[in-house]
Design an enzyme around this catalytic site. Structure first.
Site, PDB file in Angstrom:
ATOM      1  N   THR A 120       2.598   8.013  -5.355  1.00  0.00           N
ATOM      2  CA  THR A 120       2.710   6.576  -5.112  1.00  0.00           C
ATOM      3  C   THR A 120       2.865   5.781  -6.408  1.00  0.00           C
ATOM      4  O   THR A 120       2.332   6.170  -7.432  1.00  0.00           O
ATOM      5  CB  THR A 120       1.432   6.105  -4.388  1.00  0.00           C
TER       6      THR A 120
ATOM      7  N   ILE B 150       1.469   7.279   8.972  1.00  0.00           N
ATOM      8  CA  ILE B 150       1.359   6.092   8.131  1.00  0.00           C
ATOM      9  C   ILE B 150       0.158   6.275   7.216  1.00  0.00           C
ATOM     10  O   ILE B 150      -0.926   6.647   7.665  1.00  0.00           O
ATOM     11  CB  ILE B 150       1.198   4.818   8.981  1.00  0.00           C
ATOM     12  N   GLY B 151       0.354   6.029   5.937  1.00  0.00           N
ATOM     13  CA  GLY B 151      -0.713   6.209   4.960  1.00  0.00           C
ATOM     14  C   GLY B 151      -1.404   4.906   4.587  1.00  0.00           C
ATOM     15  O   GLY B 151      -1.299   3.889   5.272  1.00  0.00           O
ATOM     16  N   ASP B 152      -2.084   4.937   3.449  1.00  0.00           N
ATOM     17  CA  ASP B 152      -2.843   3.769   3.005  1.00  0.00           C
ATOM     18  C   ASP B 152      -1.984   2.686   2.370  1.00  0.00           C
ATOM     19  O   ASP B 152      -2.349   1.513   2.370  1.00  0.00           O
ATOM     20  CB  ASP B 152      -3.903   4.198   1.992  1.00  0.00           C
TER      21      ASP B 152
ATOM     22  N   THR C 254      -3.811   4.690  -5.308  1.00  0.00           N
ATOM     23  CA  THR C 254      -2.950   5.867  -5.232  1.00  0.00           C
ATOM     24  C   THR C 254      -3.815   7.099  -5.036  1.00  0.00           C
ATOM     25  O   THR C 254      -4.960   7.137  -5.464  1.00  0.00           O
ATOM     26  CB  THR C 254      -2.100   6.005  -6.514  1.00  0.00           C
ATOM     27  N   GLY C 255      -3.255   8.109  -4.386  1.00  0.00           N
ATOM     28  CA  GLY C 255      -4.024   9.332  -4.152  1.00  0.00           C
ATOM     29  C   GLY C 255      -3.858   9.821  -2.728  1.00  0.00           C
ATOM     30  O   GLY C 255      -2.828   9.605  -2.094  1.00  0.00           O
TER      31      GLY C 255
ATOM     32  N   GLY D 158      -3.965   9.534   0.891  1.00  0.00           N
ATOM     33  CA  GLY D 158      -3.958   8.350   1.742  1.00  0.00           C
ATOM     34  C   GLY D 158      -5.014   8.331   2.817  1.00  0.00           C
ATOM     35  O   GLY D 158      -5.638   7.298   3.076  1.00  0.00           O
TER      36      GLY D 158
END
Length: 325
Positions: free
Chosen positions: A184, A213-215, A235-236, A238
């Site tokens: 990200t 769907i991620g963070d 970032t990382g 999610g």
């Protein structure tokens, strides 16, 4: 009058040694591209919004990062991207997800924010917005790289061996050197008026289900901006970040505990990993303009500009620097 600040990240994860040079190059290019929008040479007023969009767009074009070109692939071998953009004065935001075959999700997020009707759209609605507001429809799989294909193949092989895929890769495999994609990307800026803007963009994680769907597009998890508290881009992993609501927790620590941006980021990144197990990181600009850079992942690429100098790093307390011009 606040001093303009621009802080960016190029992803957190198991970044191999072979990719460090590419990360540094991309970070410095993005900072240089965006700085003129924040501090124009003409002496005109700068724009935190323009600076954040420009920095993220630069990284979306760079295969050293997992955003736009070079994004991770889902189990069908497709790129599905997402992004969010938020400003801290009126708390306006634009969040988009499940975009395919268009460049610059961060710009699509800005267009949604500026329309002011909805905050979060995905799939066909996001695609229609992108194409109807100037984005070009790219040929199918134009954003897919050999490195992303290689890493998906590795993921599927590990899955067939019964290995737990929960903490899926957000970095491409070290053995694949032809495509140094990463994680990200994000940017936080404060302009001379104290306006804080945050933008985050990603291709997600390797081997995700189609439609995952991620963070990144979720306010309070991947992105948040509030002029009264600060701005955060995360970032990382999610699933870990959205379960912990990392961005909002960092800002709560600043607001309610009187912590600095750095102390709040350190505390909440560590607590997230202790409690859930996944790793990640965050960049933070506090309401007073102080900076926070923290991560529990092995590495996180980051950079900022201060006193006509670019400061950047990727691991531990090691800080590199070079003149802006």
């Amino acid at each position: 009058m606040p001093r303009p600040v621009l802080l960016i990240h190029g992803g957190a994860g198991d970044i191999p040694d072979s990719r460090i040079a590419g990360k540094f190059k991309g970070i410095k290019e993005a900072l240089r591209c965006a700085w003129g929008s924040l501090v124009p040479a003409s002496g005109a007023k700068g724009s935190a919004l323009d600076a954040v969009e420009t920095a993220v767009r630069s990284m979306e074009l760079d295969e050293n990062f997992n955003a736009g070109y070079g994004s991770c692939l889902n189990t069908d071998g497709q790129v599905e991207m997402e992004a969010s953009l938020m400003e801290g004065r009126d708390l306006r935001a634009g969040c988009v997800t499940l975009l395919r075959d268009v460049m610059h999700p961060i710009t699509v997020a800005r267009r949604l924010m500026e329309k002011q009707r909805h905050t979060f759209i995905g799939g066909e609605a996001a695609q229609e917005l992108a194409l109807s507001t100037g984005s070009e429809r790219l040929p199918a799989n134009a954003l897919v790289t050999e490195g992303a294909r290689f890493t998906l193949q590795q993921f599927k092989e590990q899955l067939s061996q019964g290995k737990d895929p929960f903490f899926a890769r957000t970095e491409l495999a070290a053995e694949q050197k032809t495509d140094p994609s990463g994680e990200t990307v994000g940017a936080v800026a404060m302009d001379q008026d104290g306006q804080i803007v945050v933008g985050t963009s990603t291709g997600g994680i390797t081997g995700k289900w189609p439609g995952r769907i991620g963070d990144t597009p979720i306010l309070g998890s991947g992105t948040y901006a509030d002029n009264a508290r600060g701005g955060v881009s995360t970032t990382g992993h999610g699933e870990t970040i959205m379960r912990y609501n990392l961005a909002q927790r960092i800002l709560a620590a600043i607001e309610h505990k009187g912590m600095s941006a750095q102390a709040a980021a350190d505390q909440e990144c560590r607590e997230m990993t202790r409690r859930i197990g996944g790793t990640g990181g965050a960049i933070v600009v506090g309401h007073a303009g102080d900076l926070g850079i923290s991560f529990t992942s092995q590495r996180m690429a980051w950079g900022y500009i201060q006193d006509d100098t670019i400061f950047y790093g990727i691991e531990g307390q090691v800080v590199h620097q070079e003149p802006l011009s």
